[in-house]
Write a protein that holds these residues in place. Structure first.
Motif, short mmCIF file in Angstrom:
data_model
loop_
_atom_site.label_atom_id
_atom_site.label_comp_id
_atom_site.label_asym_id
_atom_site.label_seq_id
_atom_site.Cartn_x
_atom_site.Cartn_y
_atom_site.Cartn_z
N ASP A 163 -5.68 -10.23 -11.89
CA ASP A 163 -6.56 -9.39 -10.90
C ASP A 163 -5.78 -9.70 -9.62
O ASP A 163 -6.02 -10.86 -9.14
CB ASP A 163 -7.98 -9.57 -10.80
N SER A 164 -5.04 -8.82 -9.05
CA SER A 164 -4.35 -8.87 -7.74
C SER A 164 -5.23 -9.21 -6.74
O SER A 164 -4.80 -9.44 -5.49
CB SER A 164 -3.64 -7.88 -7.54
N ASN A 165 -6.46 -8.92 -6.61
CA ASN A 165 -7.58 -8.80 -5.84
C ASN A 165 -8.18 -10.29 -5.81
O ASN A 165 -8.94 -10.66 -4.71
CB ASN A 165 -8.89 -7.87 -5.68
N LYS A 202 -4.88 -3.65 -10.33
CA LYS A 202 -5.61 -3.31 -9.44
C LYS A 202 -5.06 -3.23 -8.02
O LYS A 202 -5.91 -3.41 -6.97
CB LYS A 202 -7.07 -3.71 -9.53
N VAL A 203 -3.77 -3.17 -7.79
CA VAL A 203 -2.93 -3.13 -6.79
C VAL A 203 -3.12 -2.21 -5.48
O VAL A 203 -2.86 -2.24 -4.55
CB VAL A 203 -1.39 -3.65 -6.76
N ARG A 247 -5.93 -1.24 -4.78
CA ARG A 247 -7.13 -1.60 -3.80
C ARG A 247 -6.44 -2.55 -2.63
O ARG A 247 -7.29 -2.91 -1.67
CB ARG A 247 -7.94 -2.54 -4.51
N LEU A 248 -5.29 -2.85 -2.75
CA LEU A 248 -4.54 -3.62 -1.29
C LEU A 248 -3.86 -2.95 -0.51
O LEU A 248 -3.04 -2.11 -0.95
CB LEU A 248 -3.96 -4.74 -2.19
N GLU A 260 -1.51 -7.08 2.18
CA GLU A 260 -2.50 -7.81 1.31
C GLU A 260 -1.77 -7.92 0.01
O GLU A 260 -1.79 -8.79 -0.68
CB GLU A 260 -3.77 -7.12 1.27
N ARG A 261 -0.94 -6.88 -0.37
CA ARG A 261 -0.36 -6.69 -1.64
C ARG A 261 0.79 -7.94 -1.81
O ARG A 261 0.98 -8.99 -2.59
CB ARG A 261 0.29 -5.51 -2.16
N ASN A 301 -1.00 -11.51 -1.66
CA ASN A 301 -1.61 -11.83 -3.02
C ASN A 301 -0.49 -12.36 -4.14
O ASN A 301 -0.85 -13.10 -4.79
CB ASN A 301 -2.62 -11.00 -2.99
N SER A 317 -1.20 -0.72 -11.35
CA SER A 317 -2.52 0.01 -11.10
C SER A 317 -2.63 1.06 -12.16
O SER A 317 -1.55 2.26 -12.38
CB SER A 317 -2.33 0.83 -9.62
#
Length: 200
Positions: free
Chosen positions: A121-123, A150-151, A153-154, A158-159, A162, A179
């Motif tokens: 999970d990238s988050n 789930k990129v 969401r960034l 942030e991407r 992370n 994604s």
């Protein structure tokens, strides 16, 4: 190439795995990762249809679910294997205890297994269980690719931050940002998968 997806079976024991000759020895792609990381969503995004059930309850997949990807002549060209998630505390210990009996033999001994897609999970910061899985893949000599889900969401910054943390924490420079929602990275992952067929 456009494929249609056919559900084959759910296996909870090595003797239940599909016989390779039943799917023309098509290379298999296994999807692995912690519970609720997005395995079923990614599988469906790749297939272009809702082949795998997506649950909001982590740990719902308890078997290895096999799907054949058929060409226009209805011949199996690839097989997707959706493996149970790991690391979800609320799963009963009896189920967790059963996993090595059929998951480890599949990953270690399955001759038709061509590629393992390891989802993170990238988050979420790098996790020990994910690093252990990647180290195990290297030890076993299995071909694998790490995808960060789930990129969408960034934000851009942030991407970048992370993904850099995941690369450092997991010990790999090769991570595909993905994604399932927006389609980001799906083409790049398909290129890795399609290379298995061209190599045959």
């Amino acid at each position: 190439m456009k494929y249609t997806t056919q559900f084959l079976l759910s296996a909870m024991a090595a003797e239940q795995f599909p016989a390779p000759d039943s799917v023309r020895n098509a290379p298999e792609i296994a999807f692995l990762g912690r519970s609720n990381v997005g395995k079923s969503s990614l599988l469906n995004a790749l297939a272009g249809e809702k082949a795998a059930k997506v649950s909001s309850t982590p740990g719902r997949t308890r078997a290895i679910n096999f799907f054949a990807l058929l060409d226009e002549r209805q011949r199996a060209k690839l097989v997707f294997a959706d493996l149970p998630g790991y690391g979800y505390a609320k799963i009963s210990k009896s189920i967790s205890a059963e996993w090595p009996k059929f998951i480890e033999p599949y990953l270690a001994d399955r001759e038709t297994l061509g590629l393992c897609v390891c989802l993170v999970d990238s988050n979420v910061p790098p996790q020990d269980r994910d690093r252990q899985l990647i180290d195990w893949m290297r030890h076993m000599g299995r071909a694998f690719v790490v995808v960060a889900t789930k990129v969408d969401r960034l934000s851009g910054n942030e991407r970048t931050r992370n993904l850099a943390a995941l690369k450092k924490g997991l010990g790999t420079d090769d991570i595909l940002p993905i994604s399932a929602k927006t389609g980001t990275g799906i083409g790049a992952l398909w290129a890795r998968i399609e290379a298995l067929n061209s190599a045959q």
